[in-house]
Scaffold this motif. Structure first.
Motif, mmCIF file in Angstrom:
data_model
loop_
_atom_site.group_PDB
_atom_site.id
_atom_site.type_symbol
_atom_site.label_atom_id
_atom_site.label_comp_id
_atom_site.label_asym_id
_atom_site.label_seq_id
_atom_site.Cartn_x
_atom_site.Cartn_y
_atom_site.Cartn_z
ATOM 1 N N ALA A 266 0.869 -1.187 0.000
ATOM 2 C CA ALA A 266 0.000 0.000 0.000
ATOM 3 C C ALA A 266 0.901 1.231 0.000
ATOM 4 O O ALA A 266 1.885 1.281 0.747
ATOM 5 N N VAL A 267 0.562 2.200 -0.843
ATOM 6 C CA VAL A 267 1.353 3.442 -0.916
ATOM 7 C C VAL A 267 0.398 4.621 -0.798
ATOM 8 O O VAL A 267 -0.689 4.624 -1.394
ATOM 9 N N ARG A 268 0.798 5.624 -0.050
ATOM 10 C CA ARG A 268 -0.103 6.752 0.225
ATOM 11 C C ARG A 268 -0.336 7.613 -1.017
ATOM 12 O O ARG A 268 0.448 7.581 -1.971
ATOM 13 N N GLY A 269 -1.364 8.419 -0.956
ATOM 14 C CA GLY A 269 -1.644 9.381 -2.012
ATOM 15 C C GLY A 269 -0.540 10.425 -2.064
ATOM 16 O O GLY A 269 -0.071 10.883 -1.016
ATOM 17 N N ALA A 270 -0.124 10.779 -3.270
ATOM 18 C CA ALA A 270 0.943 11.779 -3.446
ATOM 19 C C ALA A 270 0.868 12.295 -4.877
ATOM 20 O O ALA A 270 0.477 11.546 -5.774
ATOM 21 N N PRO A 271 1.264 13.553 -5.095
ATOM 22 C CA PRO A 271 1.216 14.090 -6.462
ATOM 23 C C PRO A 271 2.229 13.423 -7.386
ATOM 24 O O PRO A 271 2.060 13.438 -8.602
ATOM 25 N N SER A 272 3.280 12.825 -6.821
ATOM 26 C CA SER A 272 4.262 12.096 -7.646
ATOM 27 C C SER A 272 5.051 11.155 -6.737
ATOM 28 O O SER A 272 5.034 11.297 -5.516
ATOM 29 N N GLY A 273 5.707 10.194 -7.379
ATOM 30 C CA GLY A 273 6.639 9.326 -6.656
ATOM 31 C C GLY A 273 6.064 7.995 -6.193
ATOM 32 O O GLY A 273 6.792 7.189 -5.603
ATOM 33 N N GLN A 274 4.759 7.725 -6.464
ATOM 34 C CA GLN A 274 4.184 6.449 -6.007
ATOM 35 C C GLN A 274 4.851 5.279 -6.716
ATOM 36 O O GLN A 274 5.306 4.323 -6.089
ATOM 37 N N LYS A 275 4.899 5.362 -8.054
ATOM 38 C CA LYS A 275 5.443 4.238 -8.837
ATOM 39 C C LYS A 275 6.918 4.014 -8.509
ATOM 40 O O LYS A 275 7.378 2.877 -8.421
ATOM 41 N N GLU A 276 7.654 5.091 -8.337
ATOM 42 C CA GLU A 276 9.090 4.977 -8.050
ATOM 43 C C GLU A 276 9.306 4.268 -6.715
ATOM 44 O O GLU A 276 10.205 3.437 -6.573
ATOM 45 N N LEU A 277 8.460 4.603 -5.729
ATOM 46 C CA LEU A 277 8.601 3.955 -4.408
ATOM 47 C C LEU A 277 8.330 2.454 -4.521
ATOM 48 O O LEU A 277 9.060 1.620 -3.977
ATOM 49 N N VAL A 278 7.266 2.117 -5.252
ATOM 50 C CA VAL A 278 6.925 0.701 -5.461
ATOM 51 C C VAL A 278 8.104 -0.016 -6.110
ATOM 52 O O VAL A 278 8.552 -1.072 -5.648
ATOM 53 N N GLN A 279 8.629 0.576 -7.182
ATOM 54 C CA GLN A 279 9.713 -0.071 -7.929
ATOM 55 C C GLN A 279 10.951 -0.251 -7.057
ATOM 56 O O GLN A 279 11.601 -1.298 -7.092
ATOM 57 N N GLN A 280 11.252 0.754 -6.242
ATOM 58 C CA GLN A 280 12.436 0.638 -5.373
ATOM 59 C C GLN A 280 12.277 -0.525 -4.402
ATOM 60 O O GLN A 280 13.225 -1.259 -4.136
ATOM 61 N N LEU A 281 11.066 -0.666 -3.858
ATOM 62 C CA LEU A 281 10.871 -1.773 -2.908
ATOM 63 C C LEU A 281 10.960 -3.117 -3.630
ATOM 64 O O LEU A 281 11.615 -4.052 -3.159
ATOM 65 N N TRP A 282 10.304 -3.199 -4.789
ATOM 66 C CA TRP A 282 10.387 -4.449 -5.560
ATOM 67 C C TRP A 282 11.839 -4.774 -5.936
ATOM 68 O O TRP A 282 12.233 -5.942 -5.954
ATOM 69 N N ASP A 283 12.630 -3.730 -6.259
ATOM 70 C CA ASP A 283 14.026 -3.971 -6.662
ATOM 71 C C ASP A 283 14.815 -4.654 -5.543
ATOM 72 O O ASP A 283 15.721 -5.437 -5.804
ATOM 73 N N ILE A 284 14.462 -4.345 -4.299
ATOM 74 C CA ILE A 284 15.177 -4.992 -3.181
ATOM 75 C C ILE A 284 14.907 -6.502 -3.196
ATOM 76 O O ILE A 284 15.752 -7.302 -2.808
ATOM 77 N N MET A 285 13.718 -6.880 -3.664
ATOM 78 C CA MET A 285 13.385 -8.311 -3.693
ATOM 79 C C MET A 285 14.110 -9.024 -4.834
ATOM 80 O O MET A 285 14.294 -10.242 -4.787
ATOM 81 N N GLY A 286 14.501 -8.275 -5.879
ATOM 82 C CA GLY A 286 15.164 -8.903 -7.025
ATOM 83 C C GLY A 286 14.215 -9.872 -7.703
ATOM 84 O O GLY A 286 13.064 -9.543 -7.974
ATOM 85 N N ASP A 287 14.681 -11.116 -7.925
ATOM 86 C CA ASP A 287 13.775 -12.080 -8.568
ATOM 87 C C ASP A 287 13.116 -13.014 -7.554
ATOM 88 O O ASP A 287 12.560 -14.039 -7.905
ATOM 89 N N ARG A 288 13.192 -12.636 -6.300
ATOM 90 C CA ARG A 288 12.549 -13.483 -5.276
ATOM 91 C C ARG A 288 11.090 -13.069 -5.102
ATOM 92 O O ARG A 288 10.730 -11.906 -5.277
ATOM 93 N N ARG A 289 10.240 -14.029 -4.707
ATOM 94 C CA ARG A 289 8.810 -13.750 -4.518
ATOM 95 C C ARG A 289 8.312 -14.407 -3.240
ATOM 96 O O ARG A 289 8.779 -15.469 -2.861
ATOM 97 N N MET A 290 7.346 -13.763 -2.604
ATOM 98 C CA MET A 290 6.662 -14.416 -1.478
ATOM 99 C C MET A 290 5.583 -15.321 -2.086
ATOM 100 O O MET A 290 4.884 -14.911 -3.024
ATOM 101 N N GLU A 291 5.463 -16.533 -1.569
ATOM 102 C CA GLU A 291 4.500 -17.489 -2.126
ATOM 103 C C GLU A 291 3.503 -17.885 -1.052
ATOM 104 O O GLU A 291 3.873 -18.524 -0.067
ATOM 105 N N TYR A 292 2.255 -17.471 -1.226
ATOM 106 C CA TYR A 292 1.182 -17.858 -0.292
ATOM 107 C C TYR A 292 0.015 -18.351 -1.117
ATOM 108 O O TYR A 292 -0.293 -17.804 -2.171
ATOM 109 N N SER A 293 -0.686 -19.371 -0.633
ATOM 110 C CA SER A 293 -1.837 -19.856 -1.397
ATOM 111 C C SER A 293 -3.126 -19.526 -0.645
ATOM 112 O O SER A 293 -3.111 -19.295 0.560
ATOM 113 N N VAL A 294 -4.258 -19.521 -1.387
ATOM 114 C CA VAL A 294 -5.543 -19.282 -0.725
ATOM 115 C C VAL A 294 -6.205 -20.612 -0.413
ATOM 116 O O VAL A 294 -5.887 -21.625 -1.013
#
Ligand code: IPD
Ligand code: CA
Length: 294
Positions: A266-294
């Motif tokens: 979840a990312v807060r409302g902002a006039p800019s920078g939402q996508k960049e924040l998301v991408q930076q966090l995803w970049d830390i994960m690299g090619d790893r993923r959390m795996e959960y099933s329903v």
């Protein structure tokens, strides 16, 4: 159910939330009977079950055609369908509740076409209410006799400027071993350190719904978690989007978050920078993923 009066449904959900809050506050901590589900930190109390019973009874009496999914009556394999569905966590933050830390709430969502459409979150210890209806804005009411305040709290939210200036929520969740745990703790460590952007700091309310509400309010810049369920996020998701925030997947590449995905950012409302924040966090994960099933 094209003629569903969403404001009337929201008002009933608020009334149910207040009744649930009274039940939580009336419970004597010394007498609360508790048990565990998946492991010793996945806790359920008799109050969780009693609140869910009250909620499902009141909602289904008023709206017998709306489906109901609640944490305490969920059975593996149950899925959220496209039909209107109440998605309810009777007590989110059960661990806080049994320790009497005043950060627990009821989380009442309504999904239509699997889209969060109404959200009501109520923290009874602080008499703090968050509500939203899709396309009608998000509101916070501090104290029952106060006027609702539109969210985000700031009328002029500042741009997001990356992880280095972010205050983020994370949660330990109830999985304390295995690859999801390894990945989460590695990301926590990197977020805090220079190599991962050195965020201002990391917070954990111990309730997914309250974390998301804090992001919607603009008090937090983001919240990243794996392991939650639809009842933890449905109500908050609606409040967040109506406050200008976005919910994407907690795994890299998932720009459109899915209600049952179990990994969320979840990312807060902002006039800019939402996508960049998301991408930076995803970049830390690299090619790893959390795996959960329903
Ligand atoms: C939990 C809380 C916690 C989150 C877990 C949830 P519960 O819900 O929201 O913050 O980390 O993923 O399951 O057990 O208190 O209803
Ligand atoms: Ca719960």
């Amino acid at each position: 159910m094209a003629d569903l009066d969403l404001e009337a449904v929201r008002d009933l959900m608020i009334s149910v939330a207040y009744e649930a809050g009274a039940m939580m506050l009336a419970a004597n901590p010394a007498d609360i009977d508790q048990g565990t589900k998946l492991n010793s930190v996945d806790i359920v109390t008799e109050v969780d079950q009693a609140v869910e019973k009250m909620v499902s009874t009141r909602l289904s009496e008023a709206y017998p055609d709306i489906s109901f999914m609640g944490e305490e009556t969920y059975k593996p394999g149950m899925r959220v369908g496209p039909e209107p569905t109440f998605i309810v966590d009777p007590i989110d933050g059960t661990t806080n509740f049994i320790h009497q830390l005043p950060d627990f709430c009821i989380s009442l969502g309504l999904a239509i076409d699997r889209q969060p459409t109404i959200g009501v979150i109520y923290n009874p210890s602080q008499d703090l209410l968050f509500t939203a209806i899709k396309s009608k804005g998000a509101f916070m009411t501090r104290g029952r006799s106060s006027a609702p305040q539109r969210l985000p709290v700031s009328r002029n939210p500042q741009p997001l400027t990356g992880l280095g200036t972010a205050l983020l929520a994370i949660e330990w969740g109830s999985d304390r071993s295995g690859s999801n745990y390894e990945l989460k703790t590695d990301v926590f460590k990197k977020l805090a350190a220079k190599e991962g952007g050195m965020v201002h700091s990391l917070r954990s309310f111990g309730s997914a719904a309250l974390n998301i509400a804090a992001v919607a309010a603009g008090w937090l810049d983001g919240y990243w978690e794996g392991g939650c369920w639809p009842w933890d996020v449905c109500a908050g998701w609606c409040v967040l989007e109506e406050a200008g925030g976005v919910m994407v997947s907690g795994n890299p590449g998932g720009w459109k978050g899915e209600l049952e995905e179990r990994v969320y950012l979840a990312v807060r409302g902002a006039p800019s920078g939402q996508k960049e924040l998301v991408q930076q966090l995803w970049d830390i994960m690299g090619d790893r993923r959390m795996e959960y099933s329903v």
